[in-house]
Design an enzyme around this catalytic site. Sequence first.
Site, PDB file in Angstrom:
ATOM      1  N   ASP A  41       0.845  -1.192   0.000  1.00 10.69           N
ATOM      2  CA  ASP A  41       0.000   0.000   0.000  1.00 10.69           C
ATOM      3  C   ASP A  41       0.886   1.250   0.000  1.00 10.69           C
ATOM      4  O   ASP A  41       2.031   1.213   0.478  1.00 10.69           O
ATOM      5  CB  ASP A  41      -0.891   0.029   1.237  1.00 10.69           C
ATOM      6  CG  ASP A  41      -1.946  -1.069   1.219  1.00 10.69           C
ATOM      7  OD1 ASP A  41      -2.318  -1.503   0.112  1.00 10.69           O
ATOM      8  OD2 ASP A  41      -2.390  -1.474   2.316  1.00 10.69           O
ATOM      9  N   TYR A  69       6.478  -8.723   8.588  1.00 11.13           N
ATOM     10  CA  TYR A  69       6.124  -7.309   8.660  1.00 11.13           C
ATOM     11  C   TYR A  69       6.404  -6.773  10.058  1.00 11.13           C
ATOM     12  O   TYR A  69       6.235  -7.488  11.054  1.00 11.13           O
ATOM     13  CB  TYR A  69       4.633  -7.100   8.369  1.00 11.13           C
ATOM     14  CG  TYR A  69       4.208  -7.414   6.962  1.00 11.13           C
ATOM     15  CD1 TYR A  69       4.224  -6.436   5.968  1.00 11.13           C
ATOM     16  CD2 TYR A  69       3.758  -8.684   6.631  1.00 11.13           C
ATOM     17  CE1 TYR A  69       3.817  -6.718   4.675  1.00 11.13           C
ATOM     18  CE2 TYR A  69       3.343  -8.988   5.337  1.00 11.13           C
ATOM     19  CZ  TYR A  69       3.380  -7.992   4.368  1.00 11.13           C
ATOM     20  OH  TYR A  69       2.971  -8.285   3.093  1.00 11.13           O
ATOM     21  N   ASP A  83      -6.758   1.401   8.192  1.00 12.45           N
ATOM     22  CA  ASP A  83      -5.451   2.001   8.423  1.00 12.45           C
ATOM     23  C   ASP A  83      -5.630   3.501   8.649  1.00 12.45           C
ATOM     24  O   ASP A  83      -6.755   4.021   8.645  1.00 12.45           O
ATOM     25  CB  ASP A  83      -4.467   1.704   7.287  1.00 12.45           C
ATOM     26  CG  ASP A  83      -4.899   2.280   5.936  1.00 12.45           C
ATOM     27  OD1 ASP A  83      -5.687   3.251   5.912  1.00 12.45           O
ATOM     28  OD2 ASP A  83      -4.439   1.763   4.906  1.00 12.45           O
TER      29      ASP A  83
END
Length: 299
Positions: A41, A69, A83
């Site tokens: 993203d 991650y 998010d």
Amino acid sequence: MHPASGILLVDKPGGITSHDVVARSRRAFGTRKIGHAGTLDPMATGLLVLGIESATRLLTYLVGLDKTYEATIRLGAATTTDDAEGETVSTAGSDALAAVTDDRIAQGVAALTGRISQVPSTFSAIKVDGRRAYDLARSGQDVELKAREVAIDRFEVRETRRSRDAIDLDATVDCSSGTYIRALARDLGADLGVGGHLTMLRRTRIGPFRIADAHDLDALADRPTLLEPAEVAARVLGRLDVTADEARDLRHGKRLDGAAERIAGGNAAAIDPDGVLVGIVERRGDALKSAMNMPEVRA
């Protein structure tokens, strides 16, 4: 003179798309034949694996690799996109946040570890009737995505920071391909009854490839050295050394009879005496056959 062929590891900065990185790489290497093994993203940073020229053929074998991650999950608010880039849709009061103890967080994290069923974020790149889910969501349409099974091998909270209106968790996640870390943040917040979303995401590993070996975006102008296809394929699938005659037979579509026992898994990288990747072989009974051939290198 043909452009170089190989695999490039890039450390994507925040605020740009994965396609922006591909476009910049195309200009640097003078070719349009560049693809990637999984997007990030715009908000996210970290490791992108790019295939250049004939090495794009290897991307099929890289997209399914597991990943690591580093993430920051904010408990106390839910957003439209799961998010920090989305609009806030709910917030938790101070009493609700105070009830979220470290033990409750640990229980919530444990419930999201192992093989779990996960509904991807509505604002994802998954296609629904031929259109990206995020395009449908942004146009105001209701998007219902099906749950999928993913594997969370590690979900470790490394630090917890508390304020009056939020709890921030710094976490490390090892997971299978196709896992949405935004969905983990959303589901953890929902389980704790306070909402949750992602405020930071950085991909540090894809299979055997690590962020420490990646190039900054500014380094692309200098056309950094690419990883050789043979090295990459061998690291991912295992190595099968073949003779010049076997390499020729594989390139011509012939099977290597009785050779299946020479590889440990279902596939392997066939590498000729010059160290050049012939292609990827697969088991066919007791034989090996090419599943993918690389273009033959000619002097």
